[in-house]
Write a protein that holds these residues in place. Structure first.
Motif, PDB file in Angstrom:
ATOM      1  N   LEU A   9       0.849  -1.184   0.000  1.00 53.59           N
ATOM      2  CA  LEU A   9       0.000   0.000   0.000  1.00 53.59           C
ATOM      3  C   LEU A   9       0.886   1.235   0.000  1.00 53.59           C
ATOM      4  O   LEU A   9       1.828   1.337   0.793  1.00 53.59           O
ATOM      5  CB  LEU A   9      -0.904   0.010   1.231  1.00 53.59           C
ATOM      6  CG  LEU A   9      -1.833   1.220   1.357  1.00 53.59           C
ATOM      7  CD1 LEU A   9      -2.848   1.254   0.216  1.00 53.59           C
ATOM      8  CD2 LEU A   9      -2.550   1.203   2.707  1.00 53.59           C
ATOM      9  N   GLY A  10       0.608   2.149  -0.911  1.00 49.33           N
ATOM     10  CA  GLY A  10       1.412   3.358  -1.007  1.00 49.33           C
ATOM     11  C   GLY A  10       0.561   4.596  -1.076  1.00 49.33           C
ATOM     12  O   GLY A  10      -0.670   4.553  -1.069  1.00 49.33           O
ATOM     13  N   VAL A  11       1.253   5.730  -1.156  1.00 50.33           N
ATOM     14  CA  VAL A  11       0.587   7.012  -1.337  1.00 50.33           C
ATOM     15  C   VAL A  11       1.416   7.821  -2.323  1.00 50.33           C
ATOM     16  O   VAL A  11       2.652   7.768  -2.315  1.00 50.33           O
ATOM     17  CB  VAL A  11       0.417   7.761   0.004  1.00 50.33           C
ATOM     18  CG1 VAL A  11       1.771   8.171   0.597  1.00 50.33           C
ATOM     19  CG2 VAL A  11      -0.475   8.986  -0.161  1.00 50.33           C
ATOM     20  N   SER A  12       0.740   8.553  -3.199  1.00 50.38           N
ATOM     21  CA  SER A  12       1.426   9.369  -4.199  1.00 50.38           C
ATOM     22  C   SER A  12       1.113  10.843  -3.972  1.00 50.38           C
ATOM     23  O   SER A  12       0.437  11.218  -3.003  1.00 50.38           O
ATOM     24  CB  SER A  12       0.999   8.948  -5.611  1.00 50.38           C
ATOM     25  OG  SER A  12      -0.387   9.153  -5.797  1.00 50.38           O
ATOM     26  N   HIS A  13       1.645  11.686  -4.862  1.00 49.65           N
ATOM     27  CA  HIS A  13       1.330  13.122  -4.861  1.00 49.65           C
ATOM     28  C   HIS A  13       1.724  13.813  -3.553  1.00 49.65           C
ATOM     29  O   HIS A  13       1.060  14.741  -3.107  1.00 49.65           O
ATOM     30  CB  HIS A  13      -0.162  13.367  -5.118  1.00 49.65           C
ATOM     31  CG  HIS A  13      -0.646  12.919  -6.461  1.00 49.65           C
ATOM     32  ND1 HIS A  13      -0.861  11.582  -6.760  1.00 49.65           N
ATOM     33  CD2 HIS A  13      -0.965  13.619  -7.579  1.00 49.65           C
ATOM     34  CE1 HIS A  13      -1.295  11.482  -8.008  1.00 49.65           C
ATOM     35  NE2 HIS A  13      -1.358  12.692  -8.532  1.00 49.65           N
ATOM     36  N   GLN A  14       2.810  13.376  -2.947  1.00 48.61           N
ATOM     37  CA  GLN A  14       3.267  14.011  -1.708  1.00 48.61           C
ATOM     38  C   GLN A  14       4.368  15.024  -2.028  1.00 48.61           C
ATOM     39  O   GLN A  14       5.375  14.666  -2.636  1.00 48.61           O
ATOM     40  CB  GLN A  14       3.789  12.978  -0.720  1.00 48.61           C
ATOM     41  CG  GLN A  14       2.795  11.882  -0.376  1.00 48.61           C
ATOM     42  CD  GLN A  14       1.540  12.390   0.280  1.00 48.61           C
ATOM     43  OE1 GLN A  14       1.559  12.812   1.435  1.00 48.61           O
ATOM     44  NE2 GLN A  14       0.430  12.352  -0.447  1.00 48.61           N
ATOM     45  N   ALA A  15       4.190  16.262  -1.629  1.00 51.52           N
ATOM     46  CA  ALA A  15       5.210  17.299  -1.796  1.00 51.52           C
ATOM     47  C   ALA A  15       6.138  17.281  -0.584  1.00 51.52           C
ATOM     48  O   ALA A  15       5.755  16.808   0.495  1.00 51.52           O
ATOM     49  CB  ALA A  15       4.558  18.667  -1.942  1.00 51.52           C
ATOM     50  N   PRO A  16       7.365  17.793  -0.728  1.00 55.42           N
ATOM     51  CA  PRO A  16       8.279  17.781   0.418  1.00 55.42           C
ATOM     52  C   PRO A  16       7.717  18.443   1.666  1.00 55.42           C
ATOM     53  O   PRO A  16       7.935  17.951   2.787  1.00 55.42           O
ATOM     54  CB  PRO A  16       9.508  18.537  -0.117  1.00 55.42           C
ATOM     55  CG  PRO A  16       9.492  18.259  -1.586  1.00 55.42           C
ATOM     56  CD  PRO A  16       8.036  18.264  -1.962  1.00 55.42           C
ATOM     57  N   ASP A  17       6.959  19.537   1.494  1.00 53.43           N
ATOM     58  CA  ASP A  17       6.441  20.221   2.682  1.00 53.43           C
ATOM     59  C   ASP A  17       5.283  19.473   3.337  1.00 53.43           C
ATOM     60  O   ASP A  17       4.818  19.866   4.411  1.00 53.43           O
ATOM     61  CB  ASP A  17       6.045  21.658   2.360  1.00 53.43           C
ATOM     62  CG  ASP A  17       4.932  21.764   1.323  1.00 53.43           C
ATOM     63  OD1 ASP A  17       4.405  20.725   0.883  1.00 53.43           O
ATOM     64  OD2 ASP A  17       4.584  22.902   0.946  1.00 53.43           O
ATOM     65  N   MET A  18       4.809  18.401   2.699  1.00 60.00           N
ATOM     66  CA  MET A  18       3.772  17.571   3.319  1.00 60.00           C
ATOM     67  C   MET A  18       4.361  16.512   4.242  1.00 60.00           C
ATOM     68  O   MET A  18       3.624  15.869   5.000  1.00 60.00           O
ATOM     69  CB  MET A  18       2.929  16.883   2.229  1.00 60.00           C
ATOM     70  CG  MET A  18       2.136  17.826   1.363  1.00 60.00           C
ATOM     71  SD  MET A  18       1.358  16.980  -0.046  1.00 60.00           S
ATOM     72  CE  MET A  18       0.206  15.866   0.789  1.00 60.00           C
ATOM     73  N   LEU A  19       5.668  16.308   4.182  1.00 56.66           N
ATOM     74  CA  LEU A  19       6.303  15.222   4.931  1.00 56.66           C
ATOM     75  C   LEU A  19       6.567  15.629   6.374  1.00 56.66           C
ATOM     76  O   LEU A  19       7.685  15.558   6.885  1.00 56.66           O
ATOM     77  CB  LEU A  19       7.600  14.804   4.238  1.00 56.66           C
ATOM     78  CG  LEU A  19       7.453  14.383   2.772  1.00 56.66           C
ATOM     79  CD1 LEU A  19       8.816  14.049   2.172  1.00 56.66           C
ATOM     80  CD2 LEU A  19       6.508  13.193   2.634  1.00 56.66           C
TER      81      LEU A  19
END
Length: 321
Positions: free
Chosen positions: A3-13
């Motif tokens: 299970l993964g997640v996409s569309h993550q920007a650096p500032d979302m981490l």
């Protein structure tokens, strides 16, 4: 399958976001960042941040350059863009990141409007409206020209990716139809088979299999592609690296996006096909309808889809085993 997640920007981490992803059962993460941000040092920083949270970094893609019109259409600046891409691939390899995504002029009219599904906002596409839009350039670009440019691209860029130890995954054209004077060549299963053949079935040339986009394709008979059959054909050779798990209301000419259990595609048969070919990459929610007018937290739709995907993966893998 993971299970993964996409569309993550650096500032979302952030610590909170990463903790939530682990709580949802997410195992791998895709990060998208502007090309100027994607220096070697920042790539290492992204990987270390994700791994410190107990997650795997599946890929980093350049949010503003993964779909290069200059490269696909052979426009001025093409050679400079190619050199930037080569350096990015080398930096990815040095940073210990082994996958990135590219598209072949998937731009144009992505949506003609929006609608709702179960009261949540979602994308709407109507072909007649898209075809009525003016051409994007001062001339038209044919299938033959886009294929010629693609063959030139893969001959030049694939050896660099192989040397860097980085896999290239190709996203289909979305919507998968020629419009605004530019051929969208990656609009069928046959097109992807041809691309993998051009790459000599390299272990470093693969596909980001977007189920929703495949569901939009018209197929040879105009009634849609057999999505599960496409997975068996392409996945049996190990060419599918990542899956965007999304459903739609119908094939072209008109469609809207739905929650995965609500569209016309049988998503269990698709997950089962992935299990049958031994797919071991990540499956991610894609274009989750936006829940706005309720007391629910913004993450509600995403959390629902995480659970749906996990359940289908477990059921499919159990049945196939």
């Amino acid at each position: 399958m993971k299970l993964g997640v996409s569309h993550q920007a650096p500032d979302m981490l952030t610590p909170g976001r990463l903790a939530y992803l682990r709580q949802m059962g997410v195992q791998q993460v895709e990060v998208r960042a502007p090309s100027d941000y994607c220096t070697y040092d920042n790539l290492v920083r992204i990987r270390e941040m994700v791994e410190a949270a107990g997650l795997g970094l599946f890929e980093v893609m350049r949010s503003d350059r993964y779909n290069s019109e200059a490269i696909a259409l052979g426009l001025p600046g093409r050679d400079a863009e190619m050199e930037r891409l080569k350096q990015f691939l080398r930096d990815l390899g040095r940073a210990g990141i082994d996958t990135t995504t590219y598209a072949w002029h998937t731009g144009g009219v992505y949506a003609t409007g929006s609608t709702t599904t179960r009261g949540c906002r979602t994308r709407l596409f109507e072909l007649d409206e898209a075809l009525a839009r003016p051409n994007a350039y001062d001339r038209e670009y044919s299938d033959d020209e886009l294929w010629e440019n693609y063959e030139r691209f893969i001959r030049e860029i694939l050896p660099v990716a192989e040397d860097a130890g980085v896999r290239l995954q190709l996203h289909p054209n979305d919507p998968p139809v020629t419009h605004q004077g530019v051929a969208r060549i990656f609009r069928s299963t046959d097109a992807f088979a041809r691309a993998m053949e051009l790459a000599g079935h390299s272990d470093h040339s693969g596909i980001l299999f977007c189920v929703g986009t495949w569901g939009q394709m018209t197929g040879e008979d105009g009634h849609g592609e057999d999505v599960a059959a496409a997975i068996r054909e392409l996945g049996s050779r190990g060419h599918i690296y990542q899956v965007h798990f999304r459903n739609v209301s119908s094939t072209l000419p008109d469609f809207h996006e739905t929650f995965p259990e609500d569209g016309y595609l049988n998503m269990y048969s698709i997950m089962k096909a992935l299990a049958e070919v031994g797919f071991g990459g990540m499956v991610v929610p894609d274009h989750v309808p936006v829940c706005e007018d309720s007391d629910a937290a913004p993450r509600t739709g995403e959390a629902l889809v995480f659970g749906y995907i996990r359940a289908l993966m477990q059921a499919a893998e159990t049945e196939v085993a």
